[in-house]
Write a protein that holds these residues in place. Sequence first.
Motif, PDB file in Angstrom:
ATOM      1  N   ILE A  94       0.838  -1.202   0.000  1.00  0.00           N
ATOM      2  CA  ILE A  94       0.000   0.000   0.000  1.00  0.00           C
ATOM      3  C   ILE A  94       0.871   1.250   0.000  1.00  0.00           C
ATOM      4  O   ILE A  94       1.788   1.373   0.822  1.00  0.00           O
ATOM      5  N   SER A  95       0.571   2.173  -0.903  1.00  0.00           N
ATOM      6  CA  SER A  95       1.308   3.442  -0.943  1.00  0.00           C
ATOM      7  C   SER A  95       0.354   4.598  -1.218  1.00  0.00           C
ATOM      8  O   SER A  95      -0.697   4.426  -1.851  1.00  0.00           O
ATOM      9  N   PHE A  96       0.747   5.775  -0.728  1.00  0.00           N
ATOM     10  CA  PHE A  96      -0.026   7.003  -0.910  1.00  0.00           C
ATOM     11  C   PHE A  96       0.852   8.038  -1.608  1.00  0.00           C
ATOM     12  O   PHE A  96       2.064   8.108  -1.366  1.00  0.00           O
ATOM     13  N   GLU A  97       0.212   8.844  -2.452  1.00  0.00           N
ATOM     14  CA  GLU A  97       0.943   9.919  -3.139  1.00  0.00           C
ATOM     15  C   GLU A  97       0.007  11.099  -3.341  1.00  0.00           C
ATOM     16  O   GLU A  97      -1.180  10.924  -3.656  1.00  0.00           O
ATOM     17  N   ALA A  98       0.521  12.310  -3.162  1.00  0.00           N
ATOM     18  CA  ALA A  98      -0.262  13.524  -3.373  1.00  0.00           C
ATOM     19  C   ALA A  98       0.625  14.561  -4.040  1.00  0.00           C
ATOM     20  O   ALA A  98       1.837  14.623  -3.793  1.00  0.00           O
ATOM     21  N   GLY A  99       0.029  15.361  -4.916  1.00  0.00           N
ATOM     22  CA  GLY A  99       0.810  16.357  -5.621  1.00  0.00           C
ATOM     23  C   GLY A  99       0.023  17.615  -5.901  1.00  0.00           C
ATOM     24  O   GLY A  99      -1.214  17.604  -5.966  1.00  0.00           O
ATOM     25  N   TYR A 100       0.766  18.716  -6.052  1.00  0.00           N
ATOM     26  CA  TYR A 100       0.173  19.995  -6.451  1.00  0.00           C
ATOM     27  C   TYR A 100       1.101  20.663  -7.452  1.00  0.00           C
ATOM     28  O   TYR A 100       2.333  20.683  -7.268  1.00  0.00           O
ATOM     29  N   SER A 101       0.526  21.181  -8.538  1.00  0.00           N
ATOM     30  CA  SER A 101       1.303  21.872  -9.562  1.00  0.00           C
ATOM     31  C   SER A 101       0.633  23.189  -9.912  1.00  0.00           C
ATOM     32  O   SER A 101      -0.602  23.304  -9.891  1.00  0.00           O
ATOM     33  N   HIS A 102       1.475  24.166 -10.252  1.00  0.00           N
ATOM     34  CA  HIS A 102       0.970  25.487 -10.642  1.00  0.00           C
ATOM     35  C   HIS A 102       1.706  25.919 -11.902  1.00  0.00           C
ATOM     36  O   HIS A 102       2.929  25.812 -11.982  1.00  0.00           O
ATOM     37  N   PHE A 103       0.957  26.417 -12.887  1.00  0.00           N
ATOM     38  CA  PHE A 103       1.540  26.870 -14.144  1.00  0.00           C
ATOM     39  C   PHE A 103       1.171  28.330 -14.372  1.00  0.00           C
ATOM     40  O   PHE A 103      -0.003  28.680 -14.441  1.00  0.00           O
ATOM     41  N   TRP A 104       2.214  29.169 -14.474  1.00  0.00           N
ATOM     42  CA  TRP A 104       2.033  30.573 -14.820  1.00  0.00           C
ATOM     43  C   TRP A 104       2.243  30.696 -16.336  1.00  0.00           C
ATOM     44  O   TRP A 104       3.375  30.688 -16.829  1.00  0.00           O
ATOM     45  N   SER A 105       1.171  30.768 -17.097  1.00  0.00           N
ATOM     46  CA  SER A 105       1.262  30.735 -18.551  1.00  0.00           C
ATOM     47  C   SER A 105       1.303  32.140 -19.143  1.00  0.00           C
ATOM     48  O   SER A 105       0.918  33.124 -18.496  1.00  0.00           O
ATOM     49  N   THR A 106       1.765  32.231 -20.397  1.00  0.00           N
ATOM     50  CA  THR A 106       1.873  33.504 -21.098  1.00  0.00           C
ATOM     51  C   THR A 106       0.868  33.559 -22.244  1.00  0.00           C
ATOM     52  O   THR A 106       0.248  32.551 -22.618  1.00  0.00           O
ATOM     53  N   ALA A 107       0.765  34.746 -22.834  1.00  0.00           N
ATOM     54  CA  ALA A 107      -0.105  34.910 -23.995  1.00  0.00           C
ATOM     55  C   ALA A 107       0.407  34.103 -25.176  1.00  0.00           C
ATOM     56  O   ALA A 107      -0.377  33.661 -26.019  1.00  0.00           O
ATOM     57  N   SER A 108       1.714  33.863 -25.236  1.00  0.00           N
ATOM     58  CA  SER A 108       2.283  33.060 -26.324  1.00  0.00           C
ATOM     59  C   SER A 108       1.776  31.630 -26.257  1.00  0.00           C
ATOM     60  O   SER A 108       1.454  31.017 -27.281  1.00  0.00           O
ATOM     61  N   LEU A 109       1.706  31.076 -25.060  1.00  0.00           N
ATOM     62  CA  LEU A 109       1.270  29.696 -24.906  1.00  0.00           C
ATOM     63  C   LEU A 109      -0.179  29.508 -25.332  1.00  0.00           C
ATOM     64  O   LEU A 109      -0.537  28.507 -25.959  1.00  0.00           O
ATOM     65  N   SER A 110      -1.037  30.455 -25.006  1.00  0.00           N
ATOM     66  CA  SER A 110      -2.463  30.326 -25.319  1.00  0.00           C
ATOM     67  C   SER A 110      -2.817  30.872 -26.694  1.00  0.00           C
ATOM     68  O   SER A 110      -3.981  30.818 -27.091  1.00  0.00           O
ATOM     69  N   SER A 111      -1.837  31.370 -27.448  1.00  0.00           N
ATOM     70  CA  SER A 111      -2.102  31.975 -28.756  1.00  0.00           C
ATOM     71  C   SER A 111      -2.586  30.935 -29.760  1.00  0.00           C
ATOM     72  O   SER A 111      -2.451  29.722 -29.561  1.00  0.00           O
ATOM     73  N   ALA A 112      -3.127  31.438 -30.885  1.00  0.00           N
ATOM     74  CA  ALA A 112      -3.727  30.549 -31.890  1.00  0.00           C
ATOM     75  C   ALA A 112      -2.718  29.583 -32.484  1.00  0.00           C
ATOM     76  O   ALA A 112      -3.078  28.467 -32.869  1.00  0.00           O
ATOM     77  N   GLY A 113      -1.453  29.960 -32.561  1.00  0.00           N
ATOM     78  CA  GLY A 113      -0.443  29.096 -33.148  1.00  0.00           C
ATOM     79  C   GLY A 113       0.144  28.085 -32.206  1.00  0.00           C
ATOM     80  O   GLY A 113       0.987  27.275 -32.605  1.00  0.00           O
ATOM     81  N   VAL A 114      -0.312  28.091 -30.926  1.00  0.00           N
ATOM     82  CA  VAL A 114       0.237  27.153 -29.942  1.00  0.00           C
ATOM     83  C   VAL A 114      -0.925  26.357 -29.321  1.00  0.00           C
ATOM     84  O   VAL A 114      -1.426  25.422 -29.920  1.00  0.00           O
ATOM     85  N   LYS A 115      -1.405  26.740 -28.144  1.00  0.00           N
ATOM     86  CA  LYS A 115      -2.508  26.010 -27.515  1.00  0.00           C
ATOM     87  C   LYS A 115      -3.885  26.428 -28.026  1.00  0.00           C
ATOM     88  O   LYS A 115      -4.864  25.696 -27.869  1.00  0.00           O
ATOM     89  N   ASN A 116      -3.977  27.641 -28.597  1.00  0.00           N
ATOM     90  CA  ASN A 116      -5.230  28.136 -29.176  1.00  0.00           C
ATOM     91  C   ASN A 116      -6.370  28.148 -28.155  1.00  0.00           C
ATOM     92  O   ASN A 116      -7.419  27.523 -28.355  1.00  0.00           O
ATOM     93  N   VAL A 117      -6.157  28.865 -27.045  1.00  0.00           N
ATOM     94  CA  VAL A 117      -7.180  29.014 -26.014  1.00  0.00           C
ATOM     95  C   VAL A 117      -7.534  30.493 -25.918  1.00  0.00           C
ATOM     96  O   VAL A 117      -6.701  31.322 -25.510  1.00  0.00           O
ATOM     97  N   ALA A 118      -8.753  30.847 -26.283  1.00  0.00           N
ATOM     98  CA  ALA A 118      -9.182  32.241 -26.245  1.00  0.00           C
ATOM     99  C   ALA A 118      -9.478  32.675 -24.816  1.00  0.00           C
ATOM    100  O   ALA A 118     -10.027  31.910 -24.018  1.00  0.00           O
ATOM    101  N   ASN A 119      -9.099  33.912 -24.478  1.00  0.00           N
ATOM    102  CA  ASN A 119      -9.384  34.487 -23.163  1.00  0.00           C
ATOM    103  C   ASN A 119      -8.894  33.580 -22.036  1.00  0.00           C
ATOM    104  O   ASN A 119      -9.603  33.291 -21.075  1.00  0.00           O
ATOM    105  N   ALA A 120      -7.667  33.112 -22.153  1.00  0.00           N
ATOM    106  CA  ALA A 120      -7.125  32.118 -21.218  1.00  0.00           C
ATOM    107  C   ALA A 120      -6.713  32.751 -19.899  1.00  0.00           C
ATOM    108  O   ALA A 120      -6.203  33.884 -19.861  1.00  0.00           O
ATOM    109  N   GLN A 121      -6.910  32.027 -18.816  1.00  0.00           N
ATOM    110  CA  GLN A 121      -6.406  32.458 -17.524  1.00  0.00           C
ATOM    111  C   GLN A 121      -4.896  32.241 -17.479  1.00  0.00           C
ATOM    112  O   GLN A 121      -4.364  31.329 -18.092  1.00  0.00           O
ATOM    113  N   SER A 122      -4.204  33.078 -16.719  1.00  0.00           N
ATOM    114  CA  SER A 122      -2.742  32.994 -16.685  1.00  0.00           C
ATOM    115  C   SER A 122      -2.236  32.136 -15.531  1.00  0.00           C
ATOM    116  O   SER A 122      -1.074  31.716 -15.533  1.00  0.00           O
ATOM    117  N   ASN A 123      -3.084  31.870 -14.539  1.00  0.00           N
ATOM    118  CA  ASN A 123      -2.722  31.011 -13.419  1.00  0.00           C
ATOM    119  C   ASN A 123      -3.531  29.720 -13.498  1.00  0.00           C
ATOM    120  O   ASN A 123      -4.765  29.748 -13.476  1.00  0.00           O
TER     121      ASN A 123
END
Length: 434
Positions: A387-416
């Motif tokens: 028996i084993s237990f595991e827990a994790g937390y991750s946070h991503f501070w994204s930029t407008a480049s990442l959410s742009s149409a040529g990359v992830k293509n997410v309109a009105n994306a949150q940055s956190n």
Amino acid sequence: MLIFCPSLKAQFTLGAQLRTRTELRDGQAAPLPKGASPAFFTSQRTRLSAGFSGYRFKLGATLQDVRVWGQDASTINKTTTQDNNSLLLHEAWAEIMLLDTTIKSRTLNLKIGRQELIYDDSRLLGNLEWLQQGRRHDALLLKYESGSYSLHVGAAFNQNRENSAGTVYNPTPPGNYAANTNGSAMYKSMEYFYAGRKLGYGHMSFLFLSDQFSRFHPDSTGGKIWDKGVHTRLTTGLYYANTFDKLTLTAAGYYQFGKNANAQQLSAALLSGAFQYQLCHSFSAGLGADYTTGGLASDGTSHAFDPLYGTPHKFWGYMDYFYVASSFGNRGLQDYYLKTRYKPGKKFQLTADLHQFYSASSIPDNLSSKFGTEADLVASYPLTKVISFEAGYSHFWSTASLSSAGVKNVANAQSNNNWAYVMINIRPEMVFKN
């Protein structure tokens, strides 16, 4: 009819696994649009495995079911919604010892059937253990081991059914699982050669892999009609890892050429290097960098490196923004990271990583090459050997480049963006010897 001979040594192994993972996804894999609600669910992997070994042979099989709590796939019409099939045969293989077992200095084994392929650090060939479904291949593998040297030759040839004529292969049939990194077309065939040598506290290796993808032509709706013939992609390179006292060094370099599954001429590369230093008995820290080429040349040549059939979750951030299911425009990636590990005792372990991501090619509209920053924190504790237990937390501070149409293509994306999980793994095993 089963016949047991008491004069022959045999061993039977029975194992099981139940692994649940409860996740809160608030921008996992890609930034969420502002105002979107986070997802919350529990997925479960259930496995039952059995193994049998006797004189000059081994057998192994693993039955697997993966589902989300409340999905109740047994009530779904699997004729019209085949993608909801969650029960499958994860492994079913036999391994034959071709040399007499009295020869201890070397072995020559043939392994055939559905199996996991795991090499080096699992960057290019791995079982994708993090994903509940995992990864497996229907393949033939010839393994030669002698002292510190290993030579492996593997091959696979896929078909959708027992055909009466021809070998045209549909790599994306309904209900089929995606076996490669980005969830795109499955290979029609694959061959590879692997040579490895053990070092004092590590190893080095050479890999040459060729995978072939079905040719196609578009239909009237833009879909693909699969044709005779294949496009061949080739990947080759070196891997090195060794520990010197308190310092562990790893390095890798691979080059890809030929044609990819989209019939594009290919010229791409991956470079990786890292070190980890044991500062004291309970704490280690290290720095590293990964570089994968990307982009499309004016002559149509793709420079986008594909890390094949590996375990991307292990390398490019635990939020799986890169080289997993959600694409990022084939831009290539620069990843500069800090990794730390704290283990005060025999059981509890805490890891904290920090990644800085950049595009490896230009982004349209003259946007910055910076994709963002990710922080990963994971705590694990084995209660028992089972028996084993595991827990994790991750946070991503994204930029407008990442959410742009040529990359992830997410309109009105949150940055956190956030992701958190709790995982419980129960894995018993019993061994019966004759």
